[in-house]
Design an enzyme around this catalytic site. Structure first.
Site, PDB file in Angstrom:
ATOM      1  N   ASN A 148       0.815  -1.211   0.000  1.00  0.00           N
ATOM      2  CA  ASN A 148       0.000   0.000   0.000  1.00  0.00           C
ATOM      3  C   ASN A 148       0.848   1.261   0.000  1.00  0.00           C
ATOM      4  O   ASN A 148       2.028   1.192   0.335  1.00  0.00           O
ATOM      5  CB  ASN A 148      -0.894  -0.001   1.258  1.00  0.00           C
ATOM      6  CG  ASN A 148      -2.274  -0.573   0.975  1.00  0.00           C
ATOM      7  OD1 ASN A 148      -2.787  -0.447  -0.121  1.00  0.00           O
ATOM      8  ND2 ASN A 148      -2.871  -1.177   1.993  1.00  0.00           N
ATOM      9  N   CYS A 171      -5.360  -5.836  -4.499  1.00  0.00           N
ATOM     10  CA  CYS A 171      -5.889  -5.399  -3.205  1.00  0.00           C
ATOM     11  C   CYS A 171      -6.972  -6.373  -2.820  1.00  0.00           C
ATOM     12  O   CYS A 171      -7.739  -6.820  -3.669  1.00  0.00           O
ATOM     13  CB  CYS A 171      -6.471  -3.998  -3.351  1.00  0.00           C
ATOM     14  SG  CYS A 171      -7.545  -3.504  -1.982  1.00  0.00           S
ATOM     15  N   ASP A 172      -7.033  -6.694  -1.536  1.00  0.00           N
ATOM     16  CA  ASP A 172      -8.020  -7.698  -1.117  1.00  0.00           C
ATOM     17  C   ASP A 172      -9.360  -7.092  -0.688  1.00  0.00           C
ATOM     18  O   ASP A 172     -10.261  -7.819  -0.293  1.00  0.00           O
ATOM     19  CB  ASP A 172      -7.455  -8.568   0.007  1.00  0.00           C
ATOM     20  CG  ASP A 172      -7.017  -7.748   1.201  1.00  0.00           C
ATOM     21  OD1 ASP A 172      -7.176  -6.515   1.182  1.00  0.00           O
ATOM     22  OD2 ASP A 172      -6.501  -8.340   2.166  1.00  0.00           O
ATOM     23  N   HIS A 202      -9.185   1.323  -3.826  1.00  0.00           N
ATOM     24  CA  HIS A 202      -9.849   1.954  -2.676  1.00  0.00           C
ATOM     25  C   HIS A 202     -10.739   3.109  -3.139  1.00  0.00           C
ATOM     26  O   HIS A 202     -10.944   4.090  -2.409  1.00  0.00           O
ATOM     27  CB  HIS A 202      -8.830   2.452  -1.625  1.00  0.00           C
ATOM     28  CG  HIS A 202      -8.145   1.331  -0.894  1.00  0.00           C
ATOM     29  ND1 HIS A 202      -7.303   1.526   0.185  1.00  0.00           N
ATOM     30  CD2 HIS A 202      -8.188  -0.014  -1.076  1.00  0.00           C
ATOM     31  CE1 HIS A 202      -6.846   0.363   0.624  1.00  0.00           C
ATOM     32  NE2 HIS A 202      -7.375  -0.597  -0.121  1.00  0.00           N
ATOM     33  N   TYR A 264     -13.732   2.343   1.315  1.00  0.00           N
ATOM     34  CA  TYR A 264     -12.811   3.479   1.478  1.00  0.00           C
ATOM     35  C   TYR A 264     -13.388   4.786   0.926  1.00  0.00           C
ATOM     36  O   TYR A 264     -12.879   5.859   1.239  1.00  0.00           O
ATOM     37  CB  TYR A 264     -11.457   3.175   0.816  1.00  0.00           C
ATOM     38  CG  TYR A 264     -10.625   2.197   1.626  1.00  0.00           C
ATOM     39  CD1 TYR A 264      -9.767   2.641   2.626  1.00  0.00           C
ATOM     40  CD2 TYR A 264     -10.731   0.832   1.412  1.00  0.00           C
ATOM     41  CE1 TYR A 264      -9.027   1.749   3.383  1.00  0.00           C
ATOM     42  CE2 TYR A 264     -10.004  -0.073   2.165  1.00  0.00           C
ATOM     43  CZ  TYR A 264      -9.146   0.394   3.148  1.00  0.00           C
ATOM     44  OH  TYR A 264      -8.414  -0.500   3.910  1.00  0.00           O
TER      45      TYR A 264
HETATM   46  C1  G6P Z   1      -8.023  -4.056   3.517  1.00  0.00           C
HETATM   47  C2  G6P Z   1      -7.363  -3.189   2.507  1.00  0.00           C
HETATM   48  C3  G6P Z   1      -5.897  -3.107   2.717  1.00  0.00           C
HETATM   49  C4  G6P Z   1      -5.635  -2.700   4.132  1.00  0.00           C
HETATM   50  C5  G6P Z   1      -6.264  -3.731   5.016  1.00  0.00           C
HETATM   51  C6  G6P Z   1      -5.968  -3.619   6.467  1.00  0.00           C
HETATM   52  O1  G6P Z   1      -7.694  -5.370   3.302  1.00  0.00           O
HETATM   53  O2  G6P Z   1      -7.584  -3.592   1.207  1.00  0.00           O
HETATM   54  O3  G6P Z   1      -5.345  -2.224   1.808  1.00  0.00           O
HETATM   55  O4  G6P Z   1      -4.268  -2.569   4.369  1.00  0.00           O
HETATM   56  O5  G6P Z   1      -7.635  -3.696   4.807  1.00  0.00           O
HETATM   57  O6  G6P Z   1      -6.294  -2.497   7.066  1.00  0.00           O
HETATM   58  P1  G6P Z   1      -6.086  -2.490   8.625  1.00  0.00           P
HETATM   59  O7  G6P Z   1      -6.587  -1.147   8.994  1.00  0.00           O
HETATM   60  O8  G6P Z   1      -6.910  -3.604   9.170  1.00  0.00           O
HETATM   61  O9  G6P Z   1      -4.611  -2.664   8.882  1.00  0.00           O
HETATM   62 MN    MN Z   2      -6.215  -2.500  -0.203  1.00  0.00          MN
END
Ligand code: G6P
Ligand code: MN
Length: 449
Positions: A148, A171-172, A202, A264
């Site tokens: 990211n 991206c998941d 996002h 997002y």
């Molecule tokens: C999702 C997004 C990621 C992000 C992750 C964790 O999976 O796609 O880009 O980094 O959430 O976010 P967090 O706030 O839980 O670390």
């Molecule tokens: Mn992501």
């Protein structure tokens, strides 16, 4: 069946144990010969590496597994896949990315707004170095990249390695959302859907959610969400801040019907409202450090000491771990499965610039992603995406050209900022806090007459 050699860059991530567990779960579908984890942080890496040894002894004894901080050992000419999930500056800098904007009355988030800008400035250099290290040894390996802020990193990597056809930014979050929709619909899986989706990372929208028979579930889901049907148990992410995030989907669907938004988008569409909910003293970074990070590292230590992972339930089969593996499988075995990934636009979305890095469904084959044409998108989404894309492009240009002016332009364009004065304030504060982790951002020497 061919066995693959896989390198994980960012082995010390809180997400790694879940990924390792998923690799063990999928060993018949995606058999691995040699697995290496690389991290610059020896301490984090060894906690997870020792956990991995126990896990693999029990569940994957045939696997040749190593963890290392030595690049020579990691980057080899026989690699098939490189999974990247690095976090330059760690959670300590994530905390700054979130708290500095908040101290100035702006959204503080890891990938959106000034926080995402800051994280982008740090990530590009390390990600580019990883690509160079891999390519110094082999042109064949596929580089699958979660790093990211994916939107910004993807643009930078595309600009730096335009001819490289074996880098895929992913991206998941769309996958997390598909999992949630599937639960809400009473037990469908992400692979039951044929999703139509467009946007930037996002920053996108589902427009249809067909099943294999062509039925579109999106209208039904919209109704369920509007009638309060999107229950916390349906969410993929369950921490308090994520519950608030998922809850915002209802308002987005109410205000802009016909589409299911990436979560997002709340930061861009309701910055005032979301800002009130963000605590400048305890941000998501603090929540992660007190929660996921603590849980994961304590559990890895416990498993390593106990010598067995059989009774371990902390490490979940999360989307982050599973998604990157099934993406790899689709490429490796030429399955042509459809996944939502980040690609250079080049006409996929007809009325957006060719060089935008868009997030869209594509069939993943051994020759790479085969995207489906999207056509023209509505003016509302087009306008939002163009602004966001301009912000992201300027961020990357600021990095590549060492330009303070472009950085200031970028932040001024960001919907979570808007005021040029606040953009300058937050930029100066981020430059100060990041020190050497940032590229030099030079002010043009121009005398006004
Ligand atoms: C999702 C997004 C990621 C992000 C992750 C964790 O999976 O796609 O880009 O980094 O959430 O976010 P967090 O706030 O839980 O670390
Ligand atoms: Mn992501």
């Amino acid at each position: 069946m061919k066995k693959f050699n896989v390198l994980i860059v960012g082995g010390g991530s809180t997400w790694t144990p879940g990924l390792l567990k998923s690799l063990a779960n999928r060993k018949t579908q995606f058999p691995i010969n040699r697995l290496v984890m690389l991290d610059t942080n020896a301490e984090r890496q060894s906690v997870i590496g020792e956990y991995a040894k126990v896990l693999f002894k029990e569940e994957y004894p045939e696997l040749d597994f190593h963890y290392t901080t030595d690049k020579e050992e990691a980057y080899r000419d026989d690699l098939d896949f490189v999974f990247c999930q690095i976090r330059t500056g760690g959670y300590a800098m994530r905390e700054q990315d979130e708290k500095i904007p908040l101290s100035l009355g702006l959204i503080g988030q890891e990938t959106c707004g000034p926080g995402g800008f800051s994280y982008g400035m740090r990530s590009i250099k390390d990600m580019a170095e990883i690509v160079e290290n891999v390519r110094a040894k082999t042109d064949k390996a596929w580089i699958l990249n979660y790093t990211n802020p994916a939107a910004i990193v993807a643009i930078a990597i595309q600009k730096l390695f335009p001819e490289d056809k074996r880098i895929l930014n992913i991206c998941d979050q769309p996958e997390n959302l598909l999992r949630s929709y599937g639960r809400l619909l009473g037990g469908m899986s992400p692979r039951d859907f044929e999703p139509k989706y467009y946007g930037l990372n996002h920053f996108g929208w589902f427009t249809h959610l067909y099943d294999k028979d062509g039925k579109d579930y999106l209208p039904e889901l919209e109704q369920m969400i509007l009638s309060g049907g999107f229950r916390p148990a349906d969410y993929e992410q369950r921490d308090k801040s994520w519950l608030e995030t998922y809850a915002m989907v209802e308002q987005m669907v109410r205000d802009f019907p016909g589409y299911l938004p990436n979560t997002y988008l709340q930061y861009y569409l309701y910055p005032d409202k979301v800002l009130k909910k963000l605590n400048p003293e305890f941000t998501r970074a603090n929540e992660v450090m007190a929660g996921r990070e603590k849980r994961v590292f304590e559990e890895c230590q416990r498993v390593a000491e106990a010598g067995t992972s059989q009774d371990s339930n902390v490490v979940a089969n999360d989307a982050h771990g599973e998604f990157i593996i099934i993406v790899a499988e689709s490429i490796a075995y030429n399955q042509g499965q459809t996944f939502i990934v980040i690609l250079e636009n080049n006409g996929i979305i007809e009325n957006l610039p060719n060089d935008a890095m868009v997030e869209v469904p594509a069939a993943l084959t051994i020759h790479g992603p085969k995207p489906f044409a999207v056509g023209k998108i509505p003016t509302f989404h087009k306008g939002l995406i163009e602004g966001q894309n301009a912000y992201e492009q300027l961020t990357v240009e600021a990095y590549l050209e060492n330009s303070y002016e472009k950085a200031l332009q970028a932040l001024t364009l960001n919907r979570t900022v808007v005021s040029a004065q606040q953009a300058r304030q937050v930029l100066d504060a981020l430059i100060e806090a990041n020190g050497d982790l940032f590229p030099e951002l030079k002010k043009a020497e121009r005398e006004l007459e």
